[in-house]
Design an enzyme around this catalytic site. Structure first.
Site, PDB file in Angstrom:
ATOM      1  N   TYR A  91       0.812  -1.210   0.000  1.00 45.81           N
ATOM      2  CA  TYR A  91       0.000   0.000   0.000  1.00 45.81           C
ATOM      3  C   TYR A  91       0.855   1.275   0.000  1.00 45.81           C
ATOM      4  O   TYR A  91       0.313   2.374   0.016  1.00 45.81           O
ATOM      5  CB  TYR A  91      -0.912   0.020   1.223  1.00 45.81           C
ATOM      6  CG  TYR A  91      -2.076  -0.933   1.138  1.00 45.81           C
ATOM      7  CD1 TYR A  91      -3.365  -0.487   0.917  1.00 45.81           C
ATOM      8  CD2 TYR A  91      -1.887  -2.303   1.277  1.00 45.81           C
ATOM      9  CE1 TYR A  91      -4.439  -1.365   0.841  1.00 45.81           C
ATOM     10  CE2 TYR A  91      -2.935  -3.189   1.201  1.00 45.81           C
ATOM     11  CZ  TYR A  91      -4.212  -2.707   0.980  1.00 45.81           C
ATOM     12  OH  TYR A  91      -5.266  -3.586   0.901  1.00 45.81           O
ATOM     13  N   LYS A 131       3.379 -13.947   5.962  1.00 43.85           N
ATOM     14  CA  LYS A 131       3.624 -14.956   4.935  1.00 43.85           C
ATOM     15  C   LYS A 131       5.138 -15.107   4.769  1.00 43.85           C
ATOM     16  O   LYS A 131       5.679 -15.142   3.670  1.00 43.85           O
ATOM     17  CB  LYS A 131       2.955 -14.521   3.622  1.00 43.85           C
ATOM     18  CG  LYS A 131       2.873 -15.615   2.556  1.00 43.85           C
ATOM     19  CD  LYS A 131       2.029 -16.797   2.963  1.00 43.85           C
ATOM     20  CE  LYS A 131       1.989 -17.839   1.843  1.00 43.85           C
ATOM     21  NZ  LYS A 131       1.436 -19.122   2.290  1.00 43.85           N
ATOM     22  N   ASP A 169      -2.228 -17.635   5.439  1.00 44.78           N
ATOM     23  CA  ASP A 169      -3.273 -18.482   4.879  1.00 44.78           C
ATOM     24  C   ASP A 169      -3.819 -19.454   5.921  1.00 44.78           C
ATOM     25  O   ASP A 169      -5.031 -19.728   5.969  1.00 44.78           O
ATOM     26  CB  ASP A 169      -2.779 -19.223   3.634  1.00 44.78           C
ATOM     27  CG  ASP A 169      -1.431 -19.895   3.810  1.00 44.78           C
ATOM     28  OD1 ASP A 169      -0.730 -19.570   4.770  1.00 44.78           O
ATOM     29  OD2 ASP A 169      -1.072 -20.744   2.984  1.00 44.78           O
ATOM     30  N   ASP A 192      -5.807  -6.251   5.671  1.00 43.44           N
ATOM     31  CA  ASP A 192      -6.989  -5.972   4.860  1.00 43.44           C
ATOM     32  C   ASP A 192      -7.824  -7.237   4.700  1.00 43.44           C
ATOM     33  O   ASP A 192      -9.038  -7.250   4.932  1.00 43.44           O
ATOM     34  CB  ASP A 192      -6.541  -5.444   3.498  1.00 43.44           C
ATOM     35  CG  ASP A 192      -7.620  -4.634   2.799  1.00 43.44           C
ATOM     36  OD1 ASP A 192      -8.764  -4.620   3.283  1.00 43.44           O
ATOM     37  OD2 ASP A 192      -7.317  -4.015   1.767  1.00 43.44           O
TER      38      ASP A 192
END
Length: 417
Positions: free
Chosen positions: A159, A228, A282, A306
């Protein structure tokens, strides 16, 4: 106070900074609070939220002097631009504000007006408490198990806006550097768009501190770093490592890591101690559903935040009920999670609860816990009585369908009674 298009109230006093080091605020009993209704349905939910929050302030012996500010469509009408400097300055001057949803027009020069506000004001922590209110229909069987707060880093990650468009000289230079200078040959032939993903020690550590501090102050058991890092080892993996550094080096016996917990205490956490652990992003999406009640506070980079916060919001009834706020040093901008839904604008039908409950978060930041509790209870009692807007009415048997303003008035009535 003097502004070009903003009308400052005759009364009220500014919220000021009481302690520069800690960011603690000095909040008067009659604060001036900027309010930005927003675009689309923001013009429906903004005034309703304002009335509800005013009623709660009055019921607890206080008064809010509202100051209308502008961005998006209303700003284009008054200033011929989307994000006027004086709107940003008014929020900066008064330290605490609330806004509805904004729509970023295509080709307007901003990737997102919401992101631009957060970055300009250095509101580095996007905080979203996710909890179920009695009576709210949910797609899961036990929505009451969800009571989680997400801390999303607000200023960097993908972002940050460092992107290079396909077909430009800039993207060709970046590609040449990556392939020729750095020796990477993993970009496919042909047109390409390239983005840069910065994750800094500074940005990571100040966010994780906020999350741990919140957990300690609110008797939460754990803070989970969501990343991640198994794939993006030097960005999200570094976020994880820097997060653990904060926990291990800055909090002493108040915090224990999950590894230490199992290595030294067989999984038994000391009383009044926050456990810091981490989960792959995930897998965390799965854990939200399968082990909901095992998580308290989540801290994560921007993009993960988000996704995760929206997924959590779905479990407690959807984004129409999901509040949020953006926090910086001695500064806060409350805002709902949902978008502007322009096709429903002006119809007086959408659910104002997310913006109203964002005001609860604002009140808590101001130290008005009694007013915050009053608003939350009144919203919950109204929904539990099956007095709801169309989004919930279609899922509730025997409910009474209310418009936006009617729902707000029922909440006000409960606050006053």
């Amino acid at each position: 106070m003097s502004y070009e298009h903003i009308e400052a109230p005759d009364g009220g006093a500014k919220i000021t900074l009481a302690d520069e080091e800690t960011g603690e605020l000095d909040v008067p009993e009659n604060p001036i609070i900027p309010i930005l209704y927003g675009d689309g349905t923001g013009e429906d939910v903004g005034p309703v939220a304002q009335d509800v929050l005013s009623a709660a302030a009055e019921a607890t012996g206080r008064d809010i002097e509202w100051m209308r500010v502008y961005a998006g469509e209303t700003a284009r009408e008054k200033y011929d631009e989307n994000l006027p400097d004086e709107t940003v300055q008014a929020i900066r001057d008064h330290r605490v504000a609330i806004k509805g949803p904004l729509t970023t027009p295509v080709g307007a020069g901003f990737r997102s007006l919401n992101v631009a506000l957060r970055q300009t004001l250095d509101l580095y922590a996007n905080v979203r408490p996710t909890y179920h209110l009695e009576g709210v229909p949910s797609p899961v069987s036990k929505p009451e198990e969800m009571d989680m707060v997400t801390f999303r880093e607000n200023t960097e990650d993908v972002y940050s806006g460092i992107e290079f468009e396909e077909g430009t000289d800039e993207v060709a230079r970046v590609r040449e550097f990556i392939e020729d200078e750095m020796g990477y040959d993993s970009i496919h032939e042909g047109p390409v768009g390239i983005g840069i993903k910065p994750i800094t020690e500074f940005g990571t550590k100040r966010l994780v501190r906020e999350a741990i501090d919140y957990a300690l102050e609110n008797d939460r058991d754990s803070v989970t770093l969501v990343h991640k890092g198994n794939i993006m080892k030097f960005t999200e993996g570094q976020f994880r490592d820097w997060g653990y550094e904060v926990a291990e080096e800055e909090y002493g016996d108040e915090v224990i890591t999950e590894d230490t917990l199992w290595e030294e205490r067989d999984g038994e956490a000391p009383e009044d101690t926050v456990v810091v652990n981490d989960r792959i992003a995930d897998n965390m999406l799965q854990q939200l559903l399968t082990r909901t009640d095992e998580y308290d506070v989540l801290a994560m980079p921007n993009l993960n935040g988000d996704y995760l916060s929206d997924a959590a919001g779905a479990q407690i009834g959807g984004l129409g009920i999901a509040p949020g706020g953006n926090f910086g040093h001695g500064r806060m901008l409350a805002e709902p999670v949902h978008g502007s839904a322009p096709k429903y604008a002006g119809q007086d039908k959408v659910n104002p609860s997310a913006l109203i409950l964002s005001g609860v978060l604002m009140f808590e930041y101001m130290g008005w816990d009694d007013a915050a509790e009053l608003v939350r209870d009144a919203v919950e009692e109204t929904i539990a009585a099956k007095e709801v807007t169309y989004d919930f009415h279609r899922q509730i048997e025997g409910g009474e369908k209310l418009g936006t303003s009617e729902f707000g008035q029922r909440v006000v009535d409960r606050i006053q009674n």
